[in-house]
Write an enzyme that holds these catalytic residues in place. Structure first.
Site, mmCIF file in Angstrom:
data_model
loop_
_atom_site.group_PDB
_atom_site.id
_atom_site.type_symbol
_atom_site.label_atom_id
_atom_site.label_comp_id
_atom_site.label_asym_id
_atom_site.label_seq_id
_atom_site.Cartn_x
_atom_site.Cartn_y
_atom_site.Cartn_z
ATOM 1 N N GLY A 42 14.418 -40.953 -38.850
ATOM 2 C CA GLY A 42 15.638 -40.309 -39.332
ATOM 3 C C GLY A 42 16.056 -39.098 -38.517
ATOM 4 O O GLY A 42 16.880 -38.298 -38.971
ATOM 5 N N ASP A 69 17.097 -39.519 -26.350
ATOM 6 C CA ASP A 69 17.426 -40.912 -26.045
ATOM 7 C C ASP A 69 18.417 -41.036 -24.894
ATOM 8 O O ASP A 69 18.475 -42.069 -24.225
ATOM 9 C CB ASP A 69 17.987 -41.622 -27.273
ATOM 10 C CG ASP A 69 16.922 -41.967 -28.300
ATOM 11 O OD1 ASP A 69 15.716 -41.783 -28.017
ATOM 12 O OD2 ASP A 69 17.296 -42.409 -29.404
ATOM 13 N N PHE A 82 18.243 -39.646 -22.158
ATOM 14 C CA PHE A 82 17.564 -39.383 -20.889
ATOM 15 C C PHE A 82 16.555 -40.467 -20.515
ATOM 16 O O PHE A 82 15.714 -40.255 -19.645
ATOM 17 C CB PHE A 82 16.898 -37.997 -20.939
ATOM 18 C CG PHE A 82 17.910 -36.899 -21.073
ATOM 19 C CD1 PHE A 82 18.491 -36.340 -19.946
ATOM 20 C CD2 PHE A 82 18.321 -36.464 -22.326
ATOM 21 C CE1 PHE A 82 19.457 -35.352 -20.064
ATOM 22 C CE2 PHE A 82 19.284 -35.472 -22.453
ATOM 23 C CZ PHE A 82 19.852 -34.912 -21.318
#
Length: 192
Positions: free
Chosen positions: A5, A26, A28
């Protein structure tokens, strides 16, 4: 933890906090062709080498140099209950990802650290409902994802301090309330 989450929580906080920006780990990931494959044929995405971490650090430092020019749209925060008065000069960066506290160059930057946890069964269940590109291969969760989570979580527990562990099985509202309250307290301390 994967599917704990993190992104949902960050996005909800962004709507509630003034001048808030998110940098997501995310964004990268290296291209699939640059991600190593182990002897079982698993792409090793759940390791620091699968990410352009230097670029991520650079993005964070660039934001820190001039947060007002980071593309943050100044909006009236929603539902702040009067906790954030006179916040024109307040800029908040939320950095969300799964290997943030295991990368030493980032550890000097955090004001607050939150770590979402999930038990194995719930994590596996949630992961099975998501579609990844490239798709998880059979056995990937048990053979790579979960062992890497445990490895990095153990490293974190041994080396990092001031981490607030959050139970990812709690409702989104409970998690949001907990983290939001903590951020408000931190902002008040910074203003004193």
């Amino acid at each position: 933890v994967t599917n704990g989450g993190k992104t949902t929580l960050a996005e909800k906080l962004k709507k509630m906090l003034p001048n808030c920006h998110i940098i997501s780990q995310d964004d990268f990931f290296k291209p699939e062709s640059e991600v190593e494959t182990d002897e079982r044929g698993f792409k090793l995405y759940d390791v620091l080498d699968a990410l352009y971490m230097d670029e991520m650090v650079k993005s964070i430092h660039n934001w820190m140099k001039n947060p007002a020019r980071s593309g943050v749209v100044t909006e009236e925060p929603q539902n702040t209950c009067g906790n954030l008065k006179n916040t024109d000069d307040v800029y908040i960066l939320i950095v969300e990802g799964f290997l943030l506290y295991n990368y030493e160059p980032l550890n000097e930057l955090w004001n607050r650290r939150f770590f979402l946890t999930l038990p194995y069964e719930e994590c596996k269940r949630r992961r099975s409902t998501r579609v990844y590109q490239p798709a998880d291969t059979p056995g990937y969760f048990d053979g790579h994802v979960w062992p890497m989570y445990l490895k990095y979580k153990n490293e974190l527990e041994e080396n990092a301090s001031n981490v607030v562990y959050l139970d990812g099985t709690k409702s989104q509202e409970e998690l949001l309330s907990c983290v939001y309250s903590d951020i408000i307290k931190e902002l008040k301390k910074l203003r004193e």
